[in-house]
Write a protein that holds these residues in place. Structure first.
Motif, PDB file in Angstrom:
ATOM      1  N   GLU A 128       7.881  18.847  11.097  1.00  0.00           N
ATOM      2  CA  GLU A 128       7.761  19.117   9.666  1.00  0.00           C
ATOM      3  C   GLU A 128       7.549  20.608   9.437  1.00  0.00           C
ATOM      4  N   LEU A 129       8.245  21.156   8.451  1.00  0.00           N
ATOM      5  CA  LEU A 129       8.039  22.550   8.088  1.00  0.00           C
ATOM      6  C   LEU A 129       6.713  22.726   7.363  1.00  0.00           C
ATOM      7  N   ILE A 130       6.362  21.721   6.550  1.00  0.00           N
ATOM      8  CA  ILE A 130       5.135  21.785   5.770  1.00  0.00           C
ATOM      9  C   ILE A 130       4.377  20.483   5.982  1.00  0.00           C
ATOM     10  N   ARG A 131       3.084  20.598   6.207  1.00  0.00           N
ATOM     11  CA  ARG A 131       2.243  19.409   6.350  1.00  0.00           C
ATOM     12  C   ARG A 131       0.872  19.705   5.749  1.00  0.00           C
ATOM     13  N   ALA A 132       0.127  18.660   5.504  1.00  0.00           N
ATOM     14  CA  ALA A 132      -1.237  18.791   4.987  1.00  0.00           C
ATOM     15  C   ALA A 132      -2.192  18.253   6.049  1.00  0.00           C
ATOM     16  N   LYS A 133      -3.367  18.879   6.119  1.00  0.00           N
ATOM     17  CA  LYS A 133      -4.331  18.499   7.150  1.00  0.00           C
ATOM     18  C   LYS A 133      -5.744  18.727   6.614  1.00  0.00           C
ATOM     19  N   ARG A 134      -6.613  17.761   6.856  1.00  0.00           N
ATOM     20  CA  ARG A 134      -8.024  17.944   6.469  1.00  0.00           C
ATOM     21  C   ARG A 134      -8.640  19.042   7.310  1.00  0.00           C
ATOM     22  N   VAL A 135      -9.520  19.798   6.710  1.00  0.00           N
ATOM     23  CA  VAL A 135     -10.180  20.882   7.432  1.00  0.00           C
ATOM     24  C   VAL A 135     -11.001  20.358   8.603  1.00  0.00           C
ATOM     25  N   TYR A 136     -11.366  19.091   8.573  1.00  0.00           N
ATOM     26  CA  TYR A 136     -12.192  18.484   9.614  1.00  0.00           C
ATOM     27  C   TYR A 136     -11.379  18.050  10.830  1.00  0.00           C
ATOM     28  N   GLU A 137     -10.051  18.078  10.710  1.00  0.00           N
ATOM     29  CA  GLU A 137      -9.198  17.728  11.840  1.00  0.00           C
ATOM     30  C   GLU A 137      -9.133  18.900  12.808  1.00  0.00           C
ATOM     31  N   GLU A 138      -8.860  18.581  14.056  1.00  0.00           N
ATOM     32  CA  GLU A 138      -8.800  19.579  15.126  1.00  0.00           C
ATOM     33  C   GLU A 138      -7.736  20.636  14.852  1.00  0.00           C
ATOM     34  N   TYR A 139      -8.083  21.887  15.078  1.00  0.00           N
ATOM     35  CA  TYR A 139      -7.118  22.989  14.998  1.00  0.00           C
ATOM     36  C   TYR A 139      -6.088  22.826  16.098  1.00  0.00           C
ATOM     37  N   HIS A 147     -10.114  28.440  10.958  1.00  0.00           N
ATOM     38  CA  HIS A 147      -8.828  28.909  11.500  1.00  0.00           C
ATOM     39  C   HIS A 147      -7.777  29.053  10.402  1.00  0.00           C
ATOM     40  N   ALA A 148      -8.181  29.448   9.213  1.00  0.00           N
ATOM     41  CA  ALA A 148      -7.226  29.626   8.107  1.00  0.00           C
ATOM     42  C   ALA A 148      -6.675  31.042   8.151  1.00  0.00           C
ATOM     43  N   THR A 202       0.772  24.720   7.334  1.00  0.00           N
ATOM     44  CA  THR A 202      -0.209  23.647   7.205  1.00  0.00           C
ATOM     45  C   THR A 202      -1.105  23.950   6.021  1.00  0.00           C
ATOM     46  N   LEU A 203      -1.103  23.027   5.040  1.00  0.00           N
ATOM     47  CA  LEU A 203      -1.961  23.133   3.868  1.00  0.00           C
ATOM     48  C   LEU A 203      -3.291  22.480   4.212  1.00  0.00           C
ATOM     49  N   LEU A 204      -4.361  23.231   4.165  1.00  0.00           N
ATOM     50  CA  LEU A 204      -5.683  22.715   4.506  1.00  0.00           C
ATOM     51  C   LEU A 204      -6.419  22.256   3.257  1.00  0.00           C
ATOM     52  N   TYR A 205      -7.034  21.079   3.358  1.00  0.00           N
ATOM     53  CA  TYR A 205      -7.820  20.542   2.248  1.00  0.00           C
ATOM     54  C   TYR A 205      -9.082  19.895   2.775  1.00  0.00           C
ATOM     55  N   ALA A 206     -10.069  19.720   1.893  1.00  0.00           N
ATOM     56  CA  ALA A 206     -11.362  19.173   2.313  1.00  0.00           C
ATOM     57  C   ALA A 206     -11.636  17.775   1.768  1.00  0.00           C
ATOM     58  N   SER A 253      -2.412  24.864  17.700  1.00  0.00           N
ATOM     59  CA  SER A 253      -1.491  26.002  17.608  1.00  0.00           C
ATOM     60  C   SER A 253      -0.171  25.572  16.970  1.00  0.00           C
ATOM     61  N   ASP A 254       0.124  24.270  16.962  1.00  0.00           N
ATOM     62  CA  ASP A 254       1.331  23.746  16.311  1.00  0.00           C
ATOM     63  C   ASP A 254       1.236  23.794  14.784  1.00  0.00           C
ATOM     64  N   ASP A 255       0.045  24.071  14.255  1.00  0.00           N
ATOM     65  CA  ASP A 255      -0.137  24.117  12.806  1.00  0.00           C
ATOM     66  C   ASP A 255       0.640  25.253  12.159  1.00  0.00           C
ATOM     67  N   GLY A 256       0.975  26.255  12.916  1.00  0.00           N
ATOM     68  CA  GLY A 256       1.653  27.410  12.337  1.00  0.00           C
ATOM     69  C   GLY A 256       0.686  28.167  11.435  1.00  0.00           C
ATOM     70  N   THR A 257       1.172  28.579  10.282  1.00  0.00           N
ATOM     71  CA  THR A 257       0.332  29.294   9.324  1.00  0.00           C
ATOM     72  C   THR A 257      -0.518  28.287   8.574  1.00  0.00           C
TER      73      THR A 257
END
Length: 121
Positions: A3-14, A38-39, A94-98, A16-20
C-alpha cells in the motif's frame, strides 16, 4: 504491491516499512515523546476541527455525518492534501492516529480520501 498509504495507531510497533510517518491528530498523543512516536512530521491542521471533534464525540451513530463533514473540510484544504499526496508519490506514507476505535476514526476517512484523490489523478 504494498500500500502506498496506510493508517496505523500510534501504539502499534514502529516498522521501517512504514515509510514516511505523519501524525494526523489535532492533539499530541498522551505519553509519547517525539522519539517514541517515530513521526517524521505532525500535520495537525488536516485533522478534524475542534468543533467537529466535539460534535462527533466518538458517537458511532454520528459516523456517516462525521465522514461527510470531515470530507467537506478536506475539500477546503487542497494544499495540505497535496502535501500528503506528494509524500505518497515518493514512497510509503503511514498516517498515525491515536483513537481507540480502529474502524471509526478520522485517519481512516483521510486515508480513503487520499486514495480516492490518487485514483482520480
Amino acid at each position: 504491491m504494498p500500500e502506498l498509504i496506510r493508517a496505523k495507531r500510534v501504539y502499534e510497533e514502529y516498522s521501517s516499512d512504514d515509510g514516511t510517518r505523519v501524525l494526523v491528530e489535532r492533539l499530541w498523543p498522551r505519553g509519547f515523546t517525539r522519539e517514541r512516536l517515530h513521526a517524521d512530521s505532525w500535520l495537525r491542521e488536516i485533522a478534524p476541527t475542534a468543533e467537529l471533534r466535539t460534535w462527533y464525540a466518538h458517537d458511532v451513530v454520528k459516523w456517516p455525518e462525521f465522514m461527510t463533514r470531515y470530507i467537506t473540510q478536506l475539500d477546503t484544504q487542497p494544499d495540505l492534501v497535496e502535501s500528503l499526496l506528494e509524500i505518497a508519490r515518493r514512497g510509503p506514507l503511514t498516517l498515525l492516529y491515536a483513537a481507540k476505535d480502529t474502524e471509526h476514526n478520522s485517519a481512516l476517512v483521510l486515508l480513503n480520501y487520499l486514495k480516492g484523490q490518487l485514483k482520480a489523478r
